[in-house]
Design an enzyme around this catalytic site. Structure first.
Site, PDB file in Angstrom:
ATOM      1  CG  HIS A  16      15.172  15.211  -9.431  1.00 42.39           C
ATOM      2  ND1 HIS A  16      15.159  16.156  -8.442  1.00 42.39           N
ATOM      3  CD2 HIS A  16      15.375  14.035  -8.791  1.00 42.39           C
ATOM      4  CE1 HIS A  16      15.328  15.588  -7.267  1.00 42.39           C
ATOM      5  NE2 HIS A  16      15.467  14.310  -7.442  1.00 42.39           N
ATOM      6  CB  CYS A  35      20.355  13.760  -5.167  1.00 46.63           C
ATOM      7  SG  CYS A  35      19.294  12.928  -3.984  1.00 46.63           S
ATOM      8  CG  HIS A  41      17.438  10.062  -8.423  1.00 49.62           C
ATOM      9  ND1 HIS A  41      18.411  11.037  -8.453  1.00 49.62           N
ATOM     10  CD2 HIS A  41      16.511  10.515  -7.553  1.00 49.62           C
ATOM     11  CE1 HIS A  41      18.095  12.004  -7.628  1.00 49.62           C
ATOM     12  NE2 HIS A  41      16.935  11.726  -7.060  1.00 49.62           N
ATOM     13  CG  HIS A  43      12.025  11.364  -6.289  1.00 45.44           C
ATOM     14  ND1 HIS A  43      12.489  10.672  -5.194  1.00 45.44           N
ATOM     15  CD2 HIS A  43      13.015  12.224  -6.628  1.00 45.44           C
ATOM     16  CE1 HIS A  43      13.704  11.107  -4.888  1.00 45.44           C
ATOM     17  NE2 HIS A  43      14.055  12.042  -5.744  1.00 45.44           N
ATOM     18  CG  ASP A  78       2.937  11.059 -14.979  1.00 46.97           C
ATOM     19  OD1 ASP A  78       3.640  10.618 -14.047  1.00 46.97           O
ATOM     20  OD2 ASP A  78       2.138  10.347 -15.625  1.00 46.97           O
ATOM     21  CG  HIS A  79       5.808   8.550 -17.004  1.00 44.16           C
ATOM     22  ND1 HIS A  79       4.736   8.616 -16.135  1.00 44.16           N
ATOM     23  CD2 HIS A  79       6.250   7.283 -16.937  1.00 44.16           C
ATOM     24  CE1 HIS A  79       4.548   7.441 -15.582  1.00 44.16           C
ATOM     25  NE2 HIS A  79       5.449   6.604 -16.040  1.00 44.16           N
ATOM     26  CD  GLU A 122      12.773  15.017  -3.559  1.00 39.19           C
ATOM     27  OE1 GLU A 122      13.067  15.735  -4.505  1.00 39.19           O
ATOM     28  OE2 GLU A 122      13.403  15.022  -2.476  1.00 39.19           O
TER      29      GLU A 122
END
Ligand code: NI
Length: 134
Positions: A16, A35, A41, A43, A78-79, A122
């Site tokens: 994100h 951020c 980047h 998480h 996911d991904h 997070e």
């Protein structure tokens, strides 16, 4: 009457970038810091989903919960890049917004009244929690 709650842990990895079109690039950087990095980047998110025990499908309660969360949350995020998900078209991908998005998705997929709380870890030090509109 006593009521037991059960919490299951789920994991997904997602990218994100914290940015809002409502602010200038300089203001975004001031608010979101690193951020706001244009490259984004990632998480390793952990979602903690708490439901009332015994309200889903009896003995297969947790299987049913796993199925709903895996299909609607894990497979969706996911991904992926959270900024590209339709849920975040008008929302910044903060942990505060993510935990509420997950709540709204799961509340639609689970029997009414069964969902009690959603938590999102997070980072090592950032944990977000939502229990619905109070
Ligand atoms: Ni982040």
């Amino acid at each position: 009457m006593s009521q037991v709650h059960v919490t299951r842990r789920y994991r997904f990895c997602a990218a994100h970038r914290l940015n809002t079109d409502l602010l200038s690039p300089e203001e975004n950087w001031a608010v979101f810091g690193k951020c706001n990095n244009p490259n984004g980047h990632g998480h390793n998110y952990v979602a903690l989903v708490t439901v009332k025990s015994g309200m889903l499908l009896g003995a297969s309660d947790l299987d049913r919960l796993d199925q709903v969360v895996n299909e609607r949350i894990v497979e969706r995020f996911d991904h992926r890049d959270l900024n590209g998900d339709p849920a975040f078209t008008a929302l910044t991908t903060t942990g505060e917004n993510l935990v509420k998005v997950i709540w709204d998705i799961l509340e639609l997929g689970l029997p009414a009244g069964s969902l009690q709380k959603v938590g999102v870890i997070e980072t090592r030090d950032n944990y977000f929690e939502y229990a619905g509109a109070q």
